[in-house]
Structures are given as structure tokens and as C-alpha cells.
Design an enzyme around this catalytic site. Sequence first.
Site, PDB file in Angstrom:
ATOM      1  CD  GLU B  49      -2.576  -0.829   2.792  1.00 37.52           C
ATOM      2  OE1 GLU B  49      -2.403   0.214   3.467  1.00 37.52           O
ATOM      3  OE2 GLU B  49      -3.285  -1.753   3.172  1.00 37.52           O
ATOM      4  CG  ASP B  60      -2.723   7.598   9.310  1.00 34.20           C
ATOM      5  OD1 ASP B  60      -2.663   6.361   9.366  1.00 34.20           O
ATOM      6  OD2 ASP B  60      -2.944   8.229   8.262  1.00 34.20           O
TER       7      ASP B  60
END
Lengths: 415, 263
Positions: B49, B60
Site C-alpha cells: 500500500e 492515523d
Amino acid sequence: MPEAEPVTEKDPKQQRTSHDPDERGHFGPYGGRFLPEALMGALDELSAEYDKARLDPEFTGEFARLLSGYAGRPSLLTEAPRFAEHAGGARIFLKREDLNHTGSHKINNVLGQALLTKRMGKKRVIAETGAGQHGVATATACALLDLECVVYMGEVDTERQALNVARMRLLGAEVIPVKTGSRTLKDAINEALRDWVTNVDTTHYLLGTAAGAHPFPVMVRNFHKVIGEEARKQILELTGRLPDAVAACVGGGSNAIGIFHGFIDDPGVRLVGLEPGGKGIETGEHGATLTEGTPGTLHGALSYLLQDEDGQTIEAYSISAGLDYPGVGPEHSWLKDTGRAEYRAVTDAEAMEAFQLLSRTEGIIPAIESAHALAGALKLGHELGEDGHILVSLSGRGDKDVDTAARYFKLVEDV
Amino acid sequence: MSRLAQLFEGTRAEKRAALVGYLPAGYPTVGESKDLLAATIDAGADLVEVGVPYSDPVMDGPTIQAAADTALRNGFRLRHVFEVVESVASRGGRAVVMTYWNPVFHYGVDRFARDLAAAGGLGLITPDLTPDEAGDWLAASDQHGLDRIFLVAPSSSEERIALTAKATTGFVYATAVMGVTGARESVGASAADLVGRTRKHTDLPIGVGLGVRSGDQAAEVAAFADAVIVGSALVTKAADGTAALGALAAELAEGVRRPAVPA
């Protein structure tokens, strides 16, 4: 005293006005939900609960009682004749949200959402704050309604607004300085969203403006609609006619959307949003999202946004910490595109001039945010001429800004 | 059949889970990110990814936030993501892009899809775009032959899992825990439960991400998932260079190949 919304239909969808978004929260192309799947359940729950609450006389009655018996509503409408002498002869009327408990319009929304939090059975509230006004209002509502309160605030802002940090802590809230990114409001929102995604079962995110993912824009707007509804009634009583223009500052846009909605079906009333022009649009140091931005997604909604050519968010700047935000509520984007509202930028210098002028001519020290609306009204006055009537949303008081003003005007030595 | 479908057909034939490794493009620089991705693939990752560094990464945790900041400070521009994907594809590796939605929206959804396909990318993982708002992307991914990987979460209702699985192609990304990215001590029972719930709605492969950091954890997740997705732990190792990163990737690759031990 404000009245509860009338209950005429059982089906919430029947209650939608032509100004409500579609079922998934779109105002034209704007709004919607651009957040992680993990939060979709909570947003659905919030939407469902809010749709029920807004039609429930128990909820609307309790909200109305808190607004009148705790926040101090209705707020006054005050004419400002000496200030208006500088506006080309137009008459200027101030909607005095500065007189509400905690000193700004923010209390309307936090009381509504805190009641909703209780209704959902959640015990913990998180919030973001820039200047500290929304944080203080949230901490206040949480103290009143016995909710645990955690406020995220950019580290830069905790330093700029140390007194508000102390206020929130006095009220029993935990204040967490955010050290990531630009360490200002947008990063405080990022951090609050990260907390929410981790603790969503127990926690309500009490967003402070009419932005973010559906249902926040419509819900926050509706909690602030009381500003416009009261003002419309008051100005009709006082002058016998509607104003020619309504002026309000726009950061995220909650006080503006609240006052605009009192007049949105009065086509003869111009709705004018004043954005922070900072050091001047041409310098790039500003927060004039609607004037200078382009559509994009941030913090859960599609709306106008300050972004670079790669879609990275650009830092906003304003002398006013409460307007220092690179996004804006999605309904404002739609009102801009449809032309129902117009948006203009006011520089720091223009806002500070209006700040000082109102203080000296009317004995009212406004928030620097609200001073942007005042500066806009001065210009509008010259455009409208002697018969003009302008309603200004005086969204907050300036106590929190005395330090900034003292530095700006060099009022005391050694600051 | 999409190339992701082929990948999972292969790993299913080998009776193992796939290893998917995340690294941000441009971290610490564009050139070094190509080397780091190459090392991850060489050590046994089946798919990478390629993350797009973004100014406001709300999904995140601190590790990936800091890496994104570094990449942006070091001059990452959106166009570099295609260059990085191309470097993976030209070595015979498989890459999907993981990105927050605004960079794609701003670039133009169809244009982004076209350029990603031209660079040899296989699809897009969209952490803040759900199928509800994905009309343009559904059309563009069909048009350009890209897979669209949407996420399910422990908080997803059955109805939302069904809706998400229906819109997804390639594989479904199951976020193991409620929270942001970051290595964790344990991935938790909620991941197995979520995979089980998702399987009722789809035959697509299911990848599990968020929190995996060791070969043992990879083996544990591989026992119930079709792909083990590792991000923050690899990003942390990337700071120590390709050798350290390769060693962790090799450990994880060994983990997904361990025979499943009945619980």
C-alpha cells in the site's frame, strides 16, 4: 422567551424545510459525510436521536428553559447610533450575543448538544477549541449537566489563550494541548476525531461550529437559529420593517448561519458573511475560505476549503483565533453558490479599527471575531446610504481579546 | 479477473494469508521510499500500500502522522505517488494506493484513476471515503479497471457491512480495533469477530489491519483473515533503513506462512 419548535408531524422527514439538507446531509453538492467507516454508526445514531429530539416537546422544552433560565436569552437588540455615524448615515442594530452566559453565541449549541448527549446515554464529551470560547462553553454545559469533559486545543492556542485554559480547568474540564501539525484549531479537530474513533461507544463529539459531517451542520444551525428568530422579531418591533442587510462574521460560520436563518425567506434582506482577510488577501495570510478557497473535503464534509494545488490544507491566518480556520460550514458554500448570501473579506486592520470604534462610541468591547462583522457593516452602510438598516451579529464579547488589543494598540508598556 | 483477485487466488491455493505492507510515498524522500518499498516486496510482501502523505490524517496515529509530515517537508508532491507506484510495478510488484479523499477529489477523480492505472497501480484504499459518497469513484474505478477497497470497522452494523462489501472489489479492509493506526500489543478478538461478520456478506478476501507488528501477531491474524496488513510497524523500521525494514518484512512474511494452529 423562545418557544419550542411546534410539533405537527410524527415523521421527522415531514418536518424538513426547503432549507434542510437531503437525507445524507447534502446542501446542493456540499456537506455529506467524509469520515472513516468506524464513525458512521455514531453519526447514524446521532442523526436518529436528533431527528427524534427536535420533535420531542420534552427535549425542546428543556432546551428552551436552559436558554432562557441559564444562558440569558433572549439576548438584547441594541441600536448603535454613535457607531453608525461612521457608516454613512445608515442605522445599525446589534444582536447582543455577547451578553449570553459565557460571553458568546456558542452557549446555544453546547446546551443543545449536551442535552442530546444525556439523551443518548453517553457520559463523556470531547470538544475542540481555537480561541477557547467553544471550549469554555462546552466545559460550562458539562459542569451543569454532569458530563465528563475533555477539550483539545492546539498548543499554540493554549499559549495565546492561557486564561481560557484556566477557565476550562476551573469548570472541571481536562484540556489537552495538541502538539501535532500546525498545533492550532484544525489539528485540535483532527485529535478530537482520533479520540472519537477510539472511544465512540461512550463519547459524544460536541463539535463547535456548523461544519463537519452530517448531521452536525444542520443540527448546530438549528440550535443557533434562535439568534435570527429573536432578532427578526425585535427589529420589526423596533423599526417596523426588516433590515436591508444582516452582517455576521464567518469562521466555521455558526453564528452567521444562525442569524441568517431568521431572514433566509425574506428575499429583500441581504445576507452578508464577513471572513477574516488577515494581513490582506494578496499576502496569502488570511482565512477567507469562501472568498479565496475551492471545494474540497476536510473534517467530514465537502465545502469550500483553503488548499494548495495538491489538495493539502493551507494554514489559515487571522488576528482572531476564532476565525482562524481553513474550512467553513457546507451550507455557507451552498448559499454562496446560489447567491442567497454574499461573502467578503475584512482585514485585521479593518476589524481592529471597528473593534476600537465600537468600544469608544458605544461602550461595548466586541470580540475581534464580531469586529469583522462590524467592519463589514461600516462599508455596507456607505453602500446603502442614509435609509439603510443593518443588523449585525455581535457574536461575542471582547474580554478574551484585551491582551491582543493591548498589544495591537500598544495600550500598555512591556506587552 | 482483477490482478488483486489473482493474487488472492494464489495465496488461497497456498493455504496462507497474503502479507500487505504499507509505506508512505515520499518518506523520507521520494527516492528512498522507492527503495524501502522494493525492500518490503523483496522480503516477501505480496502487495504494498503506497500511502499519500496528507496534511490532516485523522485515521492515523503518531507514527504515520510523523512520517507524512516528514515526507511533505521533504517536498513530496501528489504527482510523486504515480512515480513511486510505477517503480513498484516496473519491478513486478503489486501496489495499491491508500489515500485520504481530498487529494484525489482535488486532482480530479477520473484523472487520478487514469494516472494510477497508467502507472500500474491496482486500486485505491480510501479511509475517509465510504461507498455512500463514492459515486464518482465507483464510475472511475470501473472505467479504468481499478479495485476499490473500502473499510469495515467493529462498529459497522450488518447493514453497513453489506453495503460496503457490495461496493468493494479486490478485498475488504477490516480495521481490527476501534482507533487510529499504530502498532499494538494485541490485535484483539474484535478482529476475528469482524471478519466473521463480514464473511456472511461476501466471498471477497478480507484483510485485517491496524496494530500488527510481529511475526507472531501476523500468524495469529493469518489464521482467520485472507491478508495481514502492516503499516506503522514497517514505517517505524523504515527510519532505520532498508535492511532493518527487510528483516521485519521477512519475519511478517514467515508469520503469514505458518500453518494455522487450531485455537
